[in-house]
Design an enzyme around this catalytic site. Sequence first.
Site, PDB file in Angstrom:
ATOM      1  N   THR A 237       0.876  -1.176   0.000  1.00 49.62           N
ATOM      2  CA  THR A 237       0.000   0.000   0.000  1.00 49.62           C
ATOM      3  C   THR A 237       0.906   1.217   0.000  1.00 49.62           C
ATOM      4  O   THR A 237       1.703   1.402   0.907  1.00 49.62           O
ATOM      5  CB  THR A 237      -0.888   0.078   1.253  1.00 49.62           C
ATOM      6  OG1 THR A 237      -0.045   0.047   2.377  1.00 49.62           O
ATOM      7  CG2 THR A 237      -1.876  -1.029   1.331  1.00 49.62           C
ATOM      8  N   LYS A 239       1.296   5.552  -1.211  1.00 51.89           N
ATOM      9  CA  LYS A 239       0.490   6.767  -1.074  1.00 51.89           C
ATOM     10  C   LYS A 239      -0.501   6.863  -2.221  1.00 51.89           C
ATOM     11  O   LYS A 239      -1.611   7.328  -2.063  1.00 51.89           O
ATOM     12  CB  LYS A 239       1.413   7.988  -1.083  1.00 51.89           C
ATOM     13  CG  LYS A 239       1.931   8.332   0.301  1.00 51.89           C
ATOM     14  CD  LYS A 239       2.439   9.757   0.306  1.00 51.89           C
ATOM     15  CE  LYS A 239       3.878   9.791   0.769  1.00 51.89           C
ATOM     16  NZ  LYS A 239       4.616  10.966   0.358  1.00 51.89           N
ATOM     17  N   VAL A 243      -1.446  -2.381  -4.258  1.00 55.77           N
ATOM     18  CA  VAL A 243      -1.173  -3.456  -5.214  1.00 55.77           C
ATOM     19  C   VAL A 243      -1.621  -4.790  -4.615  1.00 55.77           C
ATOM     20  O   VAL A 243      -1.261  -5.121  -3.487  1.00 55.77           O
ATOM     21  CB  VAL A 243       0.327  -3.495  -5.583  1.00 55.77           C
ATOM     22  CG1 VAL A 243       0.629  -4.641  -6.525  1.00 55.77           C
ATOM     23  CG2 VAL A 243       0.761  -2.168  -6.190  1.00 55.77           C
ATOM     24  N   LYS A 263      -3.013  -3.165  -9.788  1.00 54.43           N
ATOM     25  CA  LYS A 263      -2.557  -1.917  -9.198  1.00 54.43           C
ATOM     26  C   LYS A 263      -3.769  -0.987  -9.165  1.00 54.43           C
ATOM     27  O   LYS A 263      -4.267  -0.569 -10.209  1.00 54.43           O
ATOM     28  CB  LYS A 263      -1.410  -1.319 -10.017  1.00 54.43           C
ATOM     29  CG  LYS A 263      -0.840  -0.061  -9.377  1.00 54.43           C
ATOM     30  CD  LYS A 263       0.498   0.327  -9.982  1.00 54.43           C
ATOM     31  CE  LYS A 263       1.000   1.636  -9.392  1.00 54.43           C
ATOM     32  NZ  LYS A 263       2.297   2.038  -9.896  1.00 54.43           N
ATOM     33  N   ASP A 379      10.707   8.416 -11.599  1.00 54.26           N
ATOM     34  CA  ASP A 379      10.688   7.976 -10.194  1.00 54.26           C
ATOM     35  C   ASP A 379      11.583   6.752 -10.079  1.00 54.26           C
ATOM     36  O   ASP A 379      11.283   5.790  -9.383  1.00 54.26           O
ATOM     37  CB  ASP A 379       9.252   7.643  -9.761  1.00 54.26           C
ATOM     38  CG  ASP A 379       9.132   7.512  -8.240  1.00 54.26           C
ATOM     39  OD1 ASP A 379      10.070   7.917  -7.528  1.00 54.26           O
ATOM     40  OD2 ASP A 379       8.109   6.989  -7.766  1.00 54.26           O
TER      41      ASP A 379
HETATM   42  P1  ADP Z   1       3.610   2.781  -5.936  1.00 51.56           P
HETATM   43  O1  ADP Z   1       3.251   3.879  -6.840  1.00 51.56           O
HETATM   44  O2  ADP Z   1       2.650   2.599  -4.807  1.00 51.56           O
HETATM   45  O3  ADP Z   1       5.049   2.825  -5.514  1.00 51.56           O
HETATM   46  P2  ADP Z   1       4.407   0.440  -7.445  1.00 51.56           P
HETATM   47  O4  ADP Z   1       4.031   0.204  -8.856  1.00 51.56           O
HETATM   48  O5  ADP Z   1       5.831   0.828  -7.179  1.00 51.56           O
HETATM   49  O6  ADP Z   1       3.380   1.472  -6.824  1.00 51.56           O
HETATM   50  O7  ADP Z   1       4.062  -0.867  -6.639  1.00 51.56           O
HETATM   51  C1  ADP Z   1       4.258  -0.953  -5.239  1.00 51.56           C
HETATM   52  C2  ADP Z   1       4.915  -2.255  -4.882  1.00 51.56           C
HETATM   53  O8  ADP Z   1       4.114  -3.325  -5.336  1.00 51.56           O
HETATM   54  C3  ADP Z   1       6.243  -2.448  -5.544  1.00 51.56           C
HETATM   55  O9  ADP Z   1       7.289  -1.917  -4.781  1.00 51.56           O
HETATM   56  C4  ADP Z   1       6.359  -3.943  -5.662  1.00 51.56           C
HETATM   57  O10 ADP Z   1       6.873  -4.479  -4.467  1.00 51.56           O
HETATM   58  C5  ADP Z   1       4.917  -4.368  -5.826  1.00 51.56           C
HETATM   59  N1  ADP Z   1       4.608  -4.566  -7.244  1.00 51.56           N
HETATM   60  C6  ADP Z   1       4.119  -3.670  -8.105  1.00 51.56           C
HETATM   61  N2  ADP Z   1       3.943  -4.196  -9.324  1.00 51.56           N
HETATM   62  C7  ADP Z   1       4.330  -5.475  -9.231  1.00 51.56           C
HETATM   63  C8  ADP Z   1       4.377  -6.567 -10.138  1.00 51.56           C
HETATM   64  N3  ADP Z   1       3.988  -6.442 -11.402  1.00 51.56           N
HETATM   65  N4  ADP Z   1       4.819  -7.745  -9.692  1.00 51.56           N
HETATM   66  C9  ADP Z   1       5.216  -7.897  -8.414  1.00 51.56           C
HETATM   67  N5  ADP Z   1       5.182  -6.924  -7.504  1.00 51.56           N
HETATM   68  C10 ADP Z   1       4.749  -5.716  -7.890  1.00 51.56           C
HETATM   69 MG    MG Z   2       6.800   2.442  -6.366  1.00 45.11          MG
END
Ligand code: ADP
Ligand code: MG
Length: 496
Positions: A237, A239, A243, A263, A379
């Site tokens: 989770t 901000k 996911v 997501k 980012d």
């Molecule tokens: P945020 O914008 O909240 O940072 P992210 O896309 O970075 O969103 O996703 C948050 C976390 O979810 C990631 O750090 C990762 O650990 C997990 N995550 C996101 N997408 C995937 C994916 N396709 N497969 C596995 N883990 C994922």
């Molecule tokens: Mg991220």
Amino acid sequence: MLVCVCVSVFVCLSVLQNPWGSVNPAAPACSLADVMILACFKLKENIFFYYTTSDLMLAQILQMQFDREFDDQLRREEKKFNGDSKVSISFENYRMVHPYEDSDSSEDEVDWQDTRHDPYRAEKPQTTPRKGFTGKGKNITTKHDEVNCGRKNTARMDNFAPEVHVGDGLGMDLKLSNQVFNSLKQHCYSEQRRSAKLHEKKEHSTAEQAVDPRTRLLMYKMVNAGVLENINGCISTGKESVVFHADGGSLEEQPVPDEVVLKVFKTTLNEFKNRDRYIKDDYRFNDRFSKLNPRKVIRLWAEKEMHNLARMKKAEIPCPDVVVLKKHILVMSFIGKDHVPAPKIKDAMLGSEDMKNAYYQVLHMMQQLYRECNLVHADLSEYNMLWHEGKVWLIDVSQSVEPTHPHGLEFLFRDCRNISTFFQKKGVSEAMSVYDLFNTVTGLQIPVGAENEAEFMAEIVALEKRNEDHVQKRRKKVFPFASEDSGPPLEPDADD
Ligand code: ADP
Ligand code: MG
């Protein structure tokens, strides 16, 4: 009065017994003479006619029939409302005909007994007058009288919270000693506090996940539609997003991976407000951005991530495959195995050789992003790179912009700083300085000499400004889509 009433066989048979079951013994008995059943059974249609001269009987029959029809309609509506949904909502409470009618359990009848004269009902505890005792002489009973106190204690159990099951004690002449009552009371209080805490936690976690009812419905719909087999749990989770891990189902047009992530972009807007600049200045989206209400803007973020991932896939950069986009929920392939997500590179505990390897992969990916995808991650850091099967996977590209974005190069510089700092800290001696990395990725040759960040940044901002002016003048971008010849994509225009 001779009236002909047409009702279903079932109703009539019940009528003959007593349409109200055992509920209504007070109703004047209806003699058989009142009811003259005509010999006109039409069993095939489940219908027959009869005559009655009793108004009460008629009213009851009509009411019964009305109630049944109402219930039938309710059942149809319930069926329509729930459809094939795996989660259904019962309309049982709105039924007219009491469920006891459908059951022939004798237990149900007990519920209808008049309990006003319950032989087990407790005697009301005597109240002690102010003076502290009742009676006279030998027969004095004080307020400390054991029997009285016991009864009072039993009655006080009525004040316990409704979820505390006090059993049948209240209905008997039970006498609870002060000691027992006090420990029961204590137990109830601590239970209540515990349950309140638990509830609070639950509420909090739901809030944290920011999955509002609308989003939940969307998620259930995906399961119902078979796109997903099952939604398992939350991986992260943040901000801006939550996911979830899910088991893939099937789609007509394309195969769905066995494991996917959802997501969910948060529909609570506050956080996104800070990030408007990533989208409102992105020419791909700015036209729509200005026309949308804030809730719909969230969908743009999801859409942006989808488009960016598609570009990256084309350039064969390791990243999640997009499965489907539904409003603000992006479904993509899961990077990881057997429900275990791949670790972020910062947590991956790589050996020095793997770390060096990872660095070169990242360097290459940054160049590919810039030159082939015409994107700046914006980012990029050790938090948005996963280590899986010996490769670095890029994720979280909803905020990625094209280099022509008015702040695109500044974002890129920030990415470069994160990457240089991280790999240098991890002991990769080959890791370039932020300035060299920036120049290598962009192909620009901003002088590095003094390594003064302010000067370097000033150069970058000046470049952005020149580009912006140029765009304003020509209404056209000067940053070329990265060319094959890998020449510097950003060269000051001759007429600037
Ligand atoms: P945020 O914008 O909240 O940072 P992210 O896309 O970075 O969103 O996703 C948050 C976390 O979810 C990631 O750090 C990762 O650990 C997990 N995550 C996101 N997408 C995937 C994916 N396709 N497969 C596995 N883990 C994922
Ligand atoms: Mg991220």
